[in-house]
Design a protein around this motif. Structure first.
Motif, PDB file in Angstrom:
ATOM      1  N   VAL A   1      31.545 -14.513  21.660  1.00  2.68           N
ATOM      2  CA  VAL A   1      31.981 -13.911  20.288  1.00  2.68           C
ATOM      3  C   VAL A   1      30.310 -13.877  19.683  1.00  2.68           C
ATOM      4  O   VAL A   1      29.726 -12.911  18.330  1.00  2.68           O
ATOM      5  N   ILE A   2      30.913 -14.929  19.192  1.00  5.43           N
ATOM      6  CA  ILE A   2      29.260 -15.491  18.223  1.00  5.43           C
ATOM      7  C   ILE A   2      28.248 -15.200  18.328  1.00  5.43           C
ATOM      8  O   ILE A   2      27.486 -14.938  17.495  1.00  5.43           O
ATOM      9  N   ASP A   3      27.727 -15.624  19.119  1.00  4.96           N
ATOM     10  CA  ASP A   3      26.509 -15.425  19.574  1.00  4.96           C
ATOM     11  C   ASP A   3      26.414 -13.977  19.441  1.00  4.96           C
ATOM     12  O   ASP A   3      25.176 -13.884  19.163  1.00  4.96           O
ATOM     13  N   ALA A   4      26.982 -13.392  19.946  1.00  6.03           N
ATOM     14  CA  ALA A   4      26.852 -11.704  20.338  1.00  6.03           C
ATOM     15  C   ALA A   4      26.629 -11.096  18.091  1.00  6.03           C
ATOM     16  O   ALA A   4      25.384 -10.256  18.132  1.00  6.03           O
ATOM     17  N   ILE A   5      27.603 -12.133  17.849  1.00  4.84           N
ATOM     18  CA  ILE A   5      27.456 -11.812  16.403  1.00  4.84           C
ATOM     19  C   ILE A   5      26.109 -11.971  15.504  1.00  4.84           C
ATOM     20  O   ILE A   5      25.169 -11.434  15.104  1.00  4.84           O
ATOM     21  N   LYS A   6      25.222 -13.177  15.868  1.00  2.00           N
ATOM     22  CA  LYS A   6      24.125 -13.888  15.700  1.00  2.00           C
ATOM     23  C   LYS A   6      22.832 -12.442  16.065  1.00  2.00           C
ATOM     24  O   LYS A   6      22.009 -12.500  15.372  1.00  2.00           O
ATOM     25  N   LYS A   7      22.879 -11.741  17.644  1.00  2.00           N
ATOM     26  CA  LYS A   7      22.006 -11.416  17.282  1.00  2.00           C
ATOM     27  C   LYS A   7      21.820  -9.786  17.058  1.00  2.00           C
ATOM     28  O   LYS A   7      20.970  -8.874  16.656  1.00  2.00           O
ATOM     29  N   ALA A   8      23.439  -9.482  16.652  1.00  2.00           N
ATOM     30  CA  ALA A   8      23.600  -8.122  15.970  1.00  2.00           C
ATOM     31  C   ALA A   8      23.445  -8.227  14.027  1.00  2.00           C
ATOM     32  O   ALA A   8      23.351  -6.780  13.511  1.00  2.00           O
ATOM     33  N   ASP A   9      23.601  -9.172  14.097  1.00  2.00           N
ATOM     34  CA  ASP A   9      23.724  -9.213  11.878  1.00  2.00           C
ATOM     35  C   ASP A   9      22.376  -9.932  11.902  1.00  2.00           C
ATOM     36  O   ASP A   9      22.973 -11.982  12.328  1.00  2.00           O
ATOM     37  N   PRO A  10      21.710 -10.082  11.240  1.00  2.00           N
ATOM     38  CA  PRO A  10      20.133 -10.670  10.950  1.00  2.00           C
ATOM     39  C   PRO A  10      20.571 -11.740   9.651  1.00  2.00           C
ATOM     40  O   PRO A  10      20.064 -12.799   9.584  1.00  2.00           O
ATOM     41  N   ASP A  11      21.655 -10.711   8.606  1.00  2.00           N
ATOM     42  CA  ASP A  11      22.224 -11.764   7.511  1.00  2.00           C
ATOM     43  C   ASP A  11      23.121 -12.983   8.237  1.00  2.00           C
ATOM     44  O   ASP A  11      24.033 -13.827   7.089  1.00  2.00           O
ATOM     45  N   PHE A  12      23.942 -13.278   9.134  1.00  2.00           N
ATOM     46  CA  PHE A  12      24.497 -14.272   9.910  1.00  2.00           C
ATOM     47  C   PHE A  12      23.956 -15.494   9.619  1.00  2.00           C
ATOM     48  O   PHE A  12      23.147 -16.022   9.957  1.00  2.00           O
ATOM     49  N   PHE A  13      24.872 -16.208   9.536  1.00  2.00           N
ATOM     50  CA  PHE A  13      24.959 -17.728   9.370  1.00  2.00           C
ATOM     51  C   PHE A  13      25.668 -19.135   9.185  1.00  2.00           C
ATOM     52  O   PHE A  13      26.620 -18.687   9.142  1.00  2.00           O
ATOM     53  N   ILE A  14      25.556 -19.704   9.518  1.00  2.00           N
ATOM     54  CA  ILE A  14      26.919 -21.097   9.122  1.00  2.00           C
ATOM     55  C   ILE A  14      26.139 -21.945   8.593  1.00  2.00           C
ATOM     56  O   ILE A  14      25.229 -22.342   8.563  1.00  2.00           O
ATOM     57  N   GLU A  15      27.381 -22.663   7.238  1.00  2.00           N
ATOM     58  CA  GLU A  15      27.277 -23.822   6.738  1.00  2.00           C
ATOM     59  C   GLU A  15      28.377 -24.775   6.610  1.00  2.00           C
ATOM     60  O   GLU A  15      29.534 -23.849   6.058  1.00  2.00           O
TER      61      GLU A  15
ATOM     62  N   ASN B   1      30.459 -25.468   8.578  1.00  2.00           N
ATOM     63  CA  ASN B   1      31.788 -24.388   9.863  1.00  2.00           C
ATOM     64  C   ASN B   1      32.286 -23.464   8.814  1.00  2.00           C
ATOM     65  O   ASN B   1      33.806 -23.377   8.936  1.00  2.00           O
ATOM     66  N   VAL B   2      31.673 -22.736   7.772  1.00  2.00           N
ATOM     67  CA  VAL B   2      31.810 -21.691   7.251  1.00  2.00           C
ATOM     68  C   VAL B   2      30.821 -20.865   8.043  1.00  2.00           C
ATOM     69  O   VAL B   2      29.720 -20.893   8.002  1.00  2.00           O
ATOM     70  N   TYR B   3      31.045 -19.431   8.868  1.00  2.00           N
ATOM     71  CA  TYR B   3      29.957 -17.953   8.521  1.00  2.00           C
ATOM     72  C   TYR B   3      30.493 -17.388   8.199  1.00  2.00           C
ATOM     73  O   TYR B   3      31.577 -16.718   7.534  1.00  2.00           O
ATOM     74  N   TYR B   4      28.897 -17.153   7.556  1.00  2.00           N
ATOM     75  CA  TYR B   4      28.790 -15.829   6.406  1.00  2.00           C
ATOM     76  C   TYR B   4      28.280 -14.932   7.463  1.00  2.00           C
ATOM     77  O   TYR B   4      27.523 -15.017   8.237  1.00  2.00           O
ATOM     78  N   LEU B   5      28.324 -13.397   7.080  1.00  2.00           N
ATOM     79  CA  LEU B   5      27.790 -12.789   7.318  1.00  2.00           C
ATOM     80  C   LEU B   5      27.541 -11.852   6.339  1.00  2.00           C
ATOM     81  O   LEU B   5      27.601 -11.674   4.725  1.00  2.00           O
ATOM     82  N   GLY B   6      27.015 -10.245   6.483  1.00  2.00           N
ATOM     83  CA  GLY B   6      26.353  -9.140   5.870  1.00  2.00           C
ATOM     84  C   GLY B   6      27.622  -8.693   4.922  1.00  2.00           C
ATOM     85  O   GLY B   6      28.521  -9.351   4.920  1.00  2.00           O
ATOM     86  N   PRO B   7      27.524  -7.669   3.713  1.00  2.00           N
ATOM     87  CA  PRO B   7      28.673  -7.103   3.654  1.00  2.00           C
ATOM     88  C   PRO B   7      29.792  -6.458   3.868  1.00  2.00           C
ATOM     89  O   PRO B   7      30.696  -6.046   2.757  1.00  2.00           O
ATOM     90  N   ARG B   8      29.722  -6.259   5.702  1.00  2.00           N
ATOM     91  CA  ARG B   8      30.706  -5.750   5.488  1.00  2.00           C
ATOM     92  C   ARG B   8      31.104  -6.859   6.434  1.00  2.00           C
ATOM     93  O   ARG B   8      31.724  -6.740   7.435  1.00  2.00           O
TER      94      ARG B   8
END
Length: 87
Positions: free
Chosen positions: A12-26, A28-35
């Motif tokens: 699931v995490i790999d799919a999100i990484k591919k889908a959301d260019p704003d996704f990153f992990i720092e 152990n905190v997962y960051y996504l875009g505005p949604r």
């Protein structure tokens, strides 16, 4: 966490990484875009469904595509009475 749960979570995490260019992990905190809030709740719900055997891989593809479209602003996702609504 069991190996199967870790594998499902990684998919699931790999799919999100591919889908959301704003996704990153720092740290152990997962960051996504505005949604992020709704997308994260759907991801957590999806992981639970896969882990407990309610969903098969073919079901995951639909929801990952929906999350991707939601992040891009193409569709809306919302919760109503505990059910996910795709609009």
């Amino acid at each position: 966490m069991s190996d199967n749960k870790q594998k499902n979570r990684a998919l699931v995490i790999d799919a999100i990484k591919k889908a959301d260019p704003d996704f990153f992990i720092e740290d152990n905190v997962y960051y996504l875009g505005p949604r992020a809030f709704v997308a994260n709740s759907v991801v957590q719900w999806l992981i639970e469904k896969v882990d407990n055997g309610e969903f098969q891989p073919k079901n995951v593809e639909f929801y990952m595509a929906s999350i991707n479209k939601y992040i891009k602003g193409e569709i809306n996702l919302r919760w109503k009475d505990g059910d996910l609504v795709v609009e």
